[in-house]
Design a protein around this motif. Sequence first.
Motif, PDB file in Angstrom:
ATOM      1  N   ASP A   1       0.823  -1.209   0.000  1.00  0.00           N
ATOM      2  CA  ASP A   1       0.000   0.000   0.000  1.00  0.00           C
ATOM      3  C   ASP A   1       0.858   1.261   0.000  1.00  0.00           C
ATOM      4  OD1 ASP A   1      -2.335  -1.269  -0.180  1.00  0.00           O
ATOM      5  OD2 ASP A   1      -3.229  -0.417   1.645  1.00  0.00           O
ATOM      6  N   PHE A   2       1.920   1.182   0.787  1.00  0.00           N
ATOM      7  CA  PHE A   2       2.789   2.353   0.882  1.00  0.00           C
ATOM      8  C   PHE A   2       3.435   2.661  -0.474  1.00  0.00           C
ATOM      9  CE2 PHE A   2       6.963   4.230   1.507  1.00  0.00           C
ATOM     10  CZ  PHE A   2       6.622   5.360   2.235  1.00  0.00           C
ATOM     11  N   LEU A   3       3.935   1.612  -1.125  1.00  0.00           N
ATOM     12  CA  LEU A   3       4.588   1.814  -2.418  1.00  0.00           C
ATOM     13  C   LEU A   3       3.601   2.334  -3.456  1.00  0.00           C
ATOM     14  CD1 LEU A   3       6.934  -1.297  -2.532  1.00  0.00           C
ATOM     15  CD2 LEU A   3       7.584   1.115  -2.312  1.00  0.00           C
ATOM     16  N   LEU A   4       2.390   1.805  -3.402  1.00  0.00           N
ATOM     17  CA  LEU A   4       1.375   2.275  -4.345  1.00  0.00           C
ATOM     18  C   LEU A   4       1.111   3.762  -4.129  1.00  0.00           C
ATOM     19  CD1 LEU A   4      -0.537   1.536  -6.581  1.00  0.00           C
ATOM     20  CD2 LEU A   4      -2.246   0.896  -4.877  1.00  0.00           C
ATOM     21  N   LEU A   5       1.072   4.163  -2.894  1.00  0.00           N
ATOM     22  CA  LEU A   5       0.849   5.574  -2.581  1.00  0.00           C
ATOM     23  C   LEU A   5       2.015   6.433  -3.088  1.00  0.00           C
ATOM     24  CD1 LEU A   5      -1.191   7.346  -1.126  1.00  0.00           C
ATOM     25  CD2 LEU A   5       0.215   7.173   0.928  1.00  0.00           C
ATOM     26  N   PHE A   6       3.202   5.872  -2.920  1.00  0.00           N
ATOM     27  CA  PHE A   6       4.426   6.546  -3.376  1.00  0.00           C
ATOM     28  C   PHE A   6       4.347   6.803  -4.887  1.00  0.00           C
ATOM     29  CE2 PHE A   6       9.137   5.782  -4.381  1.00  0.00           C
ATOM     30  CZ  PHE A   6       9.497   7.077  -4.067  1.00  0.00           C
ATOM     31  N   VAL A   7       3.998   5.771  -5.641  1.00  0.00           N
ATOM     32  CA  VAL A   7       3.888   5.910  -7.090  1.00  0.00           C
ATOM     33  C   VAL A   7       2.782   6.905  -7.437  1.00  0.00           C
ATOM     34  CG1 VAL A   7       3.418   4.721  -9.242  1.00  0.00           C
ATOM     35  CG2 VAL A   7       4.738   3.570  -7.485  1.00  0.00           C
ATOM     36  N   LEU A   8       1.667   6.791  -6.727  1.00  0.00           N
ATOM     37  CA  LEU A   8       0.546   7.693  -7.014  1.00  0.00           C
ATOM     38  C   LEU A   8       0.920   9.153  -6.773  1.00  0.00           C
ATOM     39  CD1 LEU A   8      -2.425   5.585  -5.640  1.00  0.00           C
ATOM     40  CD2 LEU A   8      -2.117   6.351  -8.000  1.00  0.00           C
ATOM     41  N   SER A   9       1.765   9.381  -5.768  1.00  0.00           N
ATOM     42  CA  SER A   9       2.163  10.774  -5.500  1.00  0.00           C
ATOM     43  C   SER A   9       2.976  11.312  -6.674  1.00  0.00           C
ATOM     44  CB  SER A   9       2.960  10.848  -4.195  1.00  0.00           C
ATOM     45  OG  SER A   9       4.208  10.200  -4.348  1.00  0.00           O
ATOM     46  N   GLY A  10       3.843  10.457  -7.261  1.00  0.00           N
ATOM     47  CA  GLY A  10       4.616  10.894  -8.435  1.00  0.00           C
ATOM     48  C   GLY A  10       3.694  11.150  -9.600  1.00  0.00           C
ATOM     49  N   LEU A  11       2.702  10.284  -9.743  1.00  0.00           N
ATOM     50  CA  LEU A  11       1.746  10.431 -10.828  1.00  0.00           C
ATOM     51  C   LEU A  11       0.989  11.747 -10.696  1.00  0.00           C
ATOM     52  CD1 LEU A  11       0.517   8.902 -13.222  1.00  0.00           C
ATOM     53  CD2 LEU A  11      -1.268   8.123 -11.669  1.00  0.00           C
ATOM     54  N   PHE A  12       0.660  12.062  -9.462  1.00  0.00           N
ATOM     55  CA  PHE A  12      -0.050  13.308  -9.213  1.00  0.00           C
ATOM     56  C   PHE A  12       0.773  14.512  -9.710  1.00  0.00           C
ATOM     57  CE2 PHE A  12      -0.996  16.950  -6.466  1.00  0.00           C
ATOM     58  CZ  PHE A  12      -2.349  17.079  -6.753  1.00  0.00           C
ATOM     59  N   ILE A  13       2.076  14.488  -9.405  1.00  0.00           N
ATOM     60  CA  ILE A  13       2.948  15.574  -9.872  1.00  0.00           C
ATOM     61  C   ILE A  13       2.998  15.591 -11.397  1.00  0.00           C
ATOM     62  CG2 ILE A  13       5.284  16.524  -9.821  1.00  0.00           C
ATOM     63  CD1 ILE A  13       5.687  15.236  -7.154  1.00  0.00           C
ATOM     64  N   ALA A  14       3.072  14.395 -12.013  1.00  0.00           N
ATOM     65  CA  ALA A  14       3.153  14.316 -13.466  1.00  0.00           C
ATOM     66  C   ALA A  14       1.932  14.960 -14.110  1.00  0.00           C
ATOM     67  CB  ALA A  14       3.289  12.871 -13.908  1.00  0.00           C
ATOM     68  N   ILE A  15       0.768  14.662 -13.528  1.00  0.00           N
ATOM     69  CA  ILE A  15      -0.457  15.234 -14.095  1.00  0.00           C
ATOM     70  C   ILE A  15      -0.478  16.737 -13.873  1.00  0.00           C
ATOM     71  CG2 ILE A  15      -2.982  15.245 -13.922  1.00  0.00           C
ATOM     72  CD1 ILE A  15      -2.748  12.258 -13.096  1.00  0.00           C
TER      73      ILE A  15
END
Lengths: 613, 338
Positions: free
Chosen positions: A133-147
């Motif tokens: 879950d933590f790693l998924l959140l980590f990736v999602l945070s990067g995705l958020f910046i990308a968007i």
Amino acid sequence: MKYDPFVLPFISGMAFVLIVVIGKWTIWFKGLPFSDKKKFLNGLFSRKFIYASREVVSESMLHRKVFRSNFWLGYMHMSLAFGWFLLIVAGNLETRWYSHGTINPPWYPIFFEFFVHDLKELPYRRFFVFAMDFLLLFVLSGLFIAIYKRYRSGFVGMKKTTRQKTIDKLALTSLWMIFPLRLLAESFNAGLYDTGGFLTNTLGHYFARFLPLELLRYPAWLAYSIALGTFFVSMPFTRYMHILTEIFLIFLRRFGIREKQAHSTFTDVELNACSRCGICIDKCQLSSDLEINNIQPAYFLRDLRDRKPDLFKTETCLICGRCNTSCPVGIENTNIRLNERSIHQFFSANAYEYIGKQEVKNGKVAFFAGCMGHLNPLTIKAMLTLFEKAGVEFTFVDENGSICCGRPLKLSGNFMAAGNLVAKNKDLIRESKAEILVTTCPICYKMFRDDYRLDIPVYHHSEYLLKLVEENKLDPGFSPSTVVFHDPCDLGRGSGIYEQPRRLIARSYSLVEADHKKKDSLCCGGSLGITALSGENRKTLTEATIASLTLNHPEIIATACPLCKKTFAGQADVRVADIAELLLEAVDHKPADHKATSVAMHKPADCLEEVEI
Amino acid sequence: MDKTVAVVGGGVAGLAAAAALNQLGYRVLLYEKEAFTGGNVRNWDRLFPKARNAREVVDELASSLTGLTEIATGTFVNSVKSTDGLFEIESSGRPAYADAVLLTTGFELFDARKKEEYGYGIFENVITSADLEKMFASSGKPLMADGSEPKKVAFIHCVGSRDEKVNKPYCSKVCCVTAVKQAVEVREALPECEVYNFYMDLRMFGTGYEQLYKEAQVKGVNFIRGRLSEANETRTHQVMIKAEDTLVSRPLQITVDLVVLMVGMSPAGSTMTILKSLGLLGNEDGFAGIANAHTGSTLTLKKGVFVAGACSGPANITDSVNEARAAALRIHQYLGGV
Ligand SMILES: Cc1cc2nc3c(=O)[nH]c(=O)nc-3n(C[C@H](O)[C@H](O)[C@H](O)COP(=O)(O)OP(=O)(O)OC[C@H]3O[C@@H](n4cnc5c(N)ncnc54)[C@H](O)[C@@H]3O)c2cc1C
Ligand code: SF4
Ligand code: SF4
Ligand code: SF4
């Protein structure tokens, strides 16, 4: 049960990209010249392999260099690449653990929770569930910046973000979908079977309150699989190929393979390794000062990769090298551009045959002023005086006029014609029987060093004068004047000389720094790398560079390049001087005196009667 | 009538304007930063087109001033402030007020050291056209640094003019005819001396100038169309110059005893500062901006501020003096005299 048809999109995508990548790597490797192949094979069994692997981790995963350009941009790249990688690793561990070490089919770890609802048998369950879950959140945070970056690129320190093609958009959308879909699928799962951690369980139970999870679970997993499959299939046709190419490039480069004087499959590797991150667009002065926004490597390399080279883009570049030093992938942009230019050579192979033989005297040190150098007699005079004061036995190789070193021709892609000039100058240098070659011109210096293959060492005068001073052959005094040093493109980024001129100046003057310095220094605007730039545009570049140089209000702008000096002198309000002039003044313990007594020249120039040359 | 006009710059334009304003009955405050009036013309020997003595011209203009002009020599004008149609002159002298301002700040010679490849200040036998005028005034002929007479002299046109590289894209107008005049003078003073003029094209715009060019050809001056690329000093302190003869498309190299650089006119430093203090702008070359090229060459975009002479762009004496007198009339109109 370890299989369900919904995994098919993922499997086919994955198989496709694997076949393509292996195929491409093979084609690229096969296309390398024999010597490079040998380097590659040798490299595989040397320490270089370890260094390369380390670099893959630090660049392809952690994106260390991107971090240096901007923290959030680095974080974005790192969370997506490294985060995803860790997710895969952790997922694999989790499934291995669960199935006690048996080998699982490749989709099994990816869709693990679809297949297994009861995790009680999983040792360290709490840890794994939390980690995933933590790693998924980590990736999602990067995705958020990308968007966010798509719409507000200033946030990651960028003024411009790269423009996209349709297939790029498809790839981008599927990439963006992957992780939110995974979040949904896992949450739905968790809502039903309690398989999640702090993130997915919470979300899942929340969804369970108002959504028919039983019904939605399967479509969610299917959509996740489709997103993955679409992304994999689009990879080879888009910039995302860079992910798999950069790794290969890192190994090739670590094994000592570089751009040669023509395109090769190494060039193809570089072209595919460009992530089109757009860092080079921001760094390019043509973009920041002149609003020329379509010629930067991000676009230039893309056109080459699509086999649609554009002559205008090829020609429009200062060859200042700012994009090289800022590129996180380390692509040799300017060399690729010169090779592309060389496809259109204007000169015939026998160009410059008319240049006759010149006489040259013998001396221990051969001094070469160059064509540009001859436009700066003050610098020449200072050098000759300093040689005499230091008791150097020298010969002024091009006293009666230079044969061009060939670099301007090389910069325009006329490699053959340049070669003819190289041969003529090599003869002169050899005939002088000198033991070292000294030049005041970084353009000649770079050419001598990189293209001449001389059997004597080559010094730029900043190095040589510093040596004379450090050997106590010259004794400069002190001056209260403040001096800023301008790093010429071919000396700094081009040849890696940043410190010697600064040390030389700092011995006698108080050195102040410019806004953009060293690797980040700006082009003076006089660049020989571009012929298609109006005088007006050049002036704009020069103005910006002078503004950067005069940030700390220096009294003197010091250069170590005759071309920069001429370019600045026409426009600057402060004095512009070569480091040799400044050193001579410091040696003479006196301020500038333009009517300095003339030096006895080493060799008299012939007094010619209106000769045609 | 009790109105005062401040004239900034005591060159030929400033002198001519002050005299005209006096005749129209105005009090004039004439500022000149140097110890003497006359401006650049004070440094010239004989003038084109008819070899008239330069001093004579300055003296004639200066002697037509009346008691209505107060000359403040050695006084540098820093800025001008305008409040309700009144102008406050801030200078190195005492502050003063005027009802109108005329800028006649003229020009400065281009600093030839900025064209380093020509060797001015580095090679002893490279001089400027202004240096040559001084030689003519003091010894009547050109001389080399060691005091001997040159046997070969080269005039280089367009130094610091028509040259993007030194940020001076404009033509300085008077240097072509000055070079032709000086070439003739050299041939007259030293008949054995060979003279070469390196030009881009010859701009003989004024009355009598083309005749002067004919005269130069008759007197044996060699005209070579081509721009100098670089100069080098030989061991005997001669100067070897390289150029391209663009009429025959051949590079050429020649060694001469003396090189004369025809330095162009650059805007005087204070023109822009004063304009800015008045909220006005310069033109794209850094000279004073004018209202329009045909019917407003002495007007600026600010009421009560006028310009004349070389401060608004390269001009010969004839045009500078004419403009100055035209400006006087414009000022008269402005102050309600007509
Ligand atoms: C080499 C050379 C030779 C020439 N020979 C001829 C020739 O033969 N015939 C011809 O017709 N023309 C000749 N000219 C052109 C002639 O010199 C000009 O036309 C003339 O000088 C213009 O006069 P002016 O009054 O506008 O400017 P200037 O002569 O430049 O006078 C301006 C005056 O203003 C003063 N000043 C400037 N700023 C300030 C300030 N802030 N405060 C106070 N005072 C200030 C200056 O000190 C100067 O005295 C020659 C020019 C050159 C360069
Ligand atoms: S060339 Fe380098 S800096 Fe430019 S877009 Fe490609 S990877 Fe980024
Ligand atoms: S070399 Fe310089 S001008 Fe050319 S693309 Fe790179 S940064 Fe821009
Ligand atoms: S007048 Fe002649 S010398 Fe002077 S700038 Fe114009 S063309 Fe050049």
